[in-house]
Design a protein around this motif. Structure first.
Motif, PDB file in Angstrom:
ATOM      1  N   MET A 192       0.850  -1.202   0.000  1.00 31.69           N
ATOM      2  CA  MET A 192       0.000   0.000   0.000  1.00 31.69           C
ATOM      3  C   MET A 192       0.880   1.244   0.000  1.00 31.69           C
ATOM      4  SD  MET A 192      -3.025   1.083   2.627  1.00 31.69           S
ATOM      5  CE  MET A 192      -1.938   1.457   3.982  1.00 31.69           C
ATOM      6  N   ARG A 193       0.636   2.167  -0.903  1.00 33.26           N
ATOM      7  CA  ARG A 193       1.427   3.400  -0.988  1.00 33.26           C
ATOM      8  C   ARG A 193       0.856   4.408  -0.013  1.00 33.26           C
ATOM      9  NH1 ARG A 193       1.348   5.353  -6.929  1.00 33.26           N
ATOM     10  NH2 ARG A 193       2.814   6.849  -6.037  1.00 33.26           N
ATOM     11  N   THR A 194       1.597   4.696   1.032  1.00 32.54           N
ATOM     12  CA  THR A 194       1.086   5.595   2.065  1.00 32.54           C
ATOM     13  C   THR A 194       1.802   6.926   2.113  1.00 32.54           C
ATOM     14  OG1 THR A 194       2.588   4.638   3.671  1.00 32.54           O
ATOM     15  CG2 THR A 194       0.408   3.637   3.508  1.00 32.54           C
ATOM     16  N   LEU A 195       3.064   6.991   1.730  1.00 32.70           N
ATOM     17  CA  LEU A 195       3.827   8.222   1.899  1.00 32.70           C
ATOM     18  C   LEU A 195       3.242   9.410   1.140  1.00 32.70           C
ATOM     19  CD1 LEU A 195       7.520   6.917   1.971  1.00 32.70           C
ATOM     20  CD2 LEU A 195       6.076   7.661   3.871  1.00 32.70           C
ATOM     21  N   PRO A 196       2.871   9.264  -0.136  1.00 38.02           N
ATOM     22  CA  PRO A 196       2.263  10.413  -0.818  1.00 38.02           C
ATOM     23  C   PRO A 196       0.997  10.892  -0.120  1.00 38.02           C
ATOM     24  CG  PRO A 196       2.926   8.751  -2.410  1.00 38.02           C
ATOM     25  CD  PRO A 196       3.072   8.134  -1.061  1.00 38.02           C
ATOM     26  N   LEU A 197       0.189   9.954   0.365  1.00 34.03           N
ATOM     27  CA  LEU A 197      -1.029  10.340   1.062  1.00 34.03           C
ATOM     28  C   LEU A 197      -0.708  11.076   2.347  1.00 34.03           C
ATOM     29  CD1 LEU A 197      -3.263   7.173   0.549  1.00 34.03           C
ATOM     30  CD2 LEU A 197      -3.543   9.425  -0.506  1.00 34.03           C
ATOM     31  N   HIS A 200      -1.965  -2.311   8.114  1.00 32.56           N
ATOM     32  CA  HIS A 200      -2.513  -1.368   7.130  1.00 32.56           C
ATOM     33  C   HIS A 200      -3.652  -0.554   7.729  1.00 32.56           C
ATOM     34  CE1 HIS A 200      -1.047  -4.230   3.711  1.00 32.56           C
ATOM     35  NE2 HIS A 200      -0.110  -3.346   4.032  1.00 32.56           N
ATOM     36  N   ILE A 201      -4.553  -1.252   8.415  1.00 33.13           N
ATOM     37  CA  ILE A 201      -5.711  -0.579   9.018  1.00 33.13           C
ATOM     38  C   ILE A 201      -5.252   0.456  10.030  1.00 33.13           C
ATOM     39  CG2 ILE A 201      -7.775  -0.919  10.429  1.00 33.13           C
ATOM     40  CD1 ILE A 201      -7.996  -3.722   9.147  1.00 33.13           C
ATOM     41  N   GLY A 202      -4.166   0.150  10.743  1.00 29.76           N
ATOM     42  CA  GLY A 202      -3.629   1.109  11.700  1.00 29.76           C
ATOM     43  C   GLY A 202      -3.188   2.406  11.041  1.00 29.76           C
ATOM     44  N   VAL A 203      -2.619   2.321   9.823  1.00 23.72           N
ATOM     45  CA  VAL A 203      -2.227   3.522   9.089  1.00 23.72           C
ATOM     46  C   VAL A 203      -3.457   4.347   8.728  1.00 23.72           C
ATOM     47  CG1 VAL A 203      -1.150   4.392   6.976  1.00 23.72           C
ATOM     48  CG2 VAL A 203      -0.139   2.428   8.190  1.00 23.72           C
ATOM     49  N   ASP A 260      -4.723   6.158  11.830  1.00 22.86           N
ATOM     50  CA  ASP A 260      -3.964   7.364  12.186  1.00 22.86           C
ATOM     51  C   ASP A 260      -4.350   8.542  11.303  1.00 22.86           C
ATOM     52  OD1 ASP A 260      -2.650   5.935  14.123  1.00 22.86           O
ATOM     53  OD2 ASP A 260      -0.874   5.513  12.885  1.00 22.86           O
ATOM     54  N   VAL A 261      -4.471   8.281  10.018  1.00 14.33           N
ATOM     55  CA  VAL A 261      -4.804   9.352   9.069  1.00 14.33           C
ATOM     56  C   VAL A 261      -6.213   9.881   9.322  1.00 14.33           C
ATOM     57  CG1 VAL A 261      -5.189   9.887   6.632  1.00 14.33           C
ATOM     58  CG2 VAL A 261      -3.211   8.494   7.315  1.00 14.33           C
ATOM     59  N   MET A 262      -7.172   8.948   9.461  1.00 14.67           N
ATOM     60  CA  MET A 262      -8.565   9.371   9.641  1.00 14.67           C
ATOM     61  C   MET A 262      -8.770  10.123  10.937  1.00 14.67           C
ATOM     62  SD  MET A 262     -10.757   6.095   8.223  1.00 14.67           S
ATOM     63  CE  MET A 262     -10.769   5.654   6.496  1.00 14.67           C
TER      64      MET A 262
END
Length: 373
Positions: free
Chosen positions: A1-6, A44-47, A50-52
């Motif tokens: 899952m690409r998270t850094l750009p988000l 993944h769900i933890g990421v 954190d964002v939400m």
């Protein structure tokens, strides 16, 4: 899952973005999560969580409510943001989560039910399933709408204390009394108390809406409570099973104090009543009325005639207390009276009640009993 750009976009939205940009970011994050939820690991769900969480704390209620509606049906929705939404003061935000989310366990539901508004309680009462611990709080704290809703909920389970409170709250409330009486899981002793307190209109409605209970209610409509109890017993599979078990045991070996003590300690109302009926050679109606009536006098008389000890008598009194309440002081005074009561006196008073068993039921007030000497 690409998270850094988000994450980079998130930081920009939080530090310098407008409200609309934050909502747009939340929508993108939510779309990404909903689209792949079944495949994500807990990491993944933890990421996502954190964002939400960071976005939810900065957006308006309308956007939070939209998020709640999307996350509520998802079994592995991010847990922290789900909790935030469930405890939101705005019921439009909290409602879908409280109604549906599998991420809320009993600990969270109890915390919510004990602290939030009646609208929050109403949403909880509509969940697919509810434990006894949660319904206890709903019945105690909830207003009329909450209580009616949870009683109508087929997936709700109630404790003995919960049913007792429901019967008390049904007094003077015909609608509530009807729906409580129609629950298939209501224990028979609570059903009997409900019938005795209910209006004739409630009894008639129960008979009309539940043909299986009609035989248990016909006598009540005629105000003959003794007859009703007989019909209720005849229609009750629980009573029939209990009676068969106790009578079978009594044929194998004469039952005595040990069995009464065990039944009472295990909160087995029917078995306790049947055993006392056998030991005292007394109609079951007399025994049940003694166990259901507010006063302890008749229980003491039955216990003395049955030859019970103070220890077993205490267990029977505490069984009755589950329905009527008995303080430590009341219990002490009752046992003191039991110890003073003479067996001959108890047998004489019990004979008095045997002669009244077929008469219309009135409060079971015994004649004066001499307990000294």
């Amino acid at each position: 899952m690409r998270t850094l750009p988000l994450i980079d976009e998130l930081e920009a939205a939080l530090t310098s973005g407008t409200n609309s940009r934050r909502i747009e970011m939340l929508t993108r994050i939510t779309d990404l999560f909903v689209g792949g939820a079944p495949r994500y690991t807990e990491q993944h769900i933890g990421v996502f969580d954190d964002v939400m969480v960071r976005l939810v704390s900065t957006i308006e209620a309308k956007a939070r409510a939209k998020l709640a509606h999307r996350l509520a049906p998802i079994g592995n929705a991010p847990s922290t943001v789900v909790q935030m939404l469930a405890f939101d003061d705005d019921i439009e935000v909290a409602r879908p989560i409280l109604r549906q989310s599998e991420r809320l366990d009993d600990t969270l539901l109890l915390a919510n039910a004990n602290t939030k508004s009646q609208q929050h309680l109403l949403a909880i009462s509509q969940r697919h399933t509810l434990s006894e611990a949660v319904t206890d709080v709903l019945v105690e704290r909830g207003d009329r709408d909450v209580v009616q809703t949870v009683v109508k909920n087929a997936g709700a389970r109630f404790s003995d204390a919960g049913f007792r409170m429901l019967v008390k709250r049904s007094a003077g409330d015909d609608d509530l009394a009807t729906i409580v009486g129609l629950r298939s899981d209501i224990p028979r002793q609570h059903f009997l108390v409900l019938l005795e307190r209910a209006s004739s209109a409630v009894r008639a409605r129960l008979a009309a809406e539940n043909p299986q209970a009609a035989t248990a209610i016909d006598g009540v409509v005629a105000e003959v409570v003794g007859g009703i109890r007989n019909d209720a017993r005849n229609a009750s599979p629980d009573f029939a099973a209990a009676q068969a078990a106790v009578e079978r045991l009594n044929r194998l070996r004469r039952i005595g104090e040990a069995e009464v003590y065990q039944y009472a300690r295990e909160r087995k109302f029917e078995e306790t009543a049947i055993a006392l009926s056998i030991l005292c050679d007394t109609p079951i109606d007399v025994v049940e009325r003694a166990l259901l009536d507010p006063g302890a006098e008749i229980i003491l008389i039955l216990a003395k005639v049955a030859g019970l000890s103070s220890t077993t008598t205490k267990a029977v009194l505490l069984l009755r207390a589950a329905d009527r309440g008995m303080s430590a002081k009341d219990l002490e005074q009752a046992l003191a009276s039991f110890n003073r009561l003479q067996p001959d006196t108890a047998r004489r008073v019990l004979g008095f009640f045997r002669t009244r068993v077929k008469k219309p039921a009135r409060p079971m007030v015994p004649p004066p009993v001499a307990v000294n000497g």
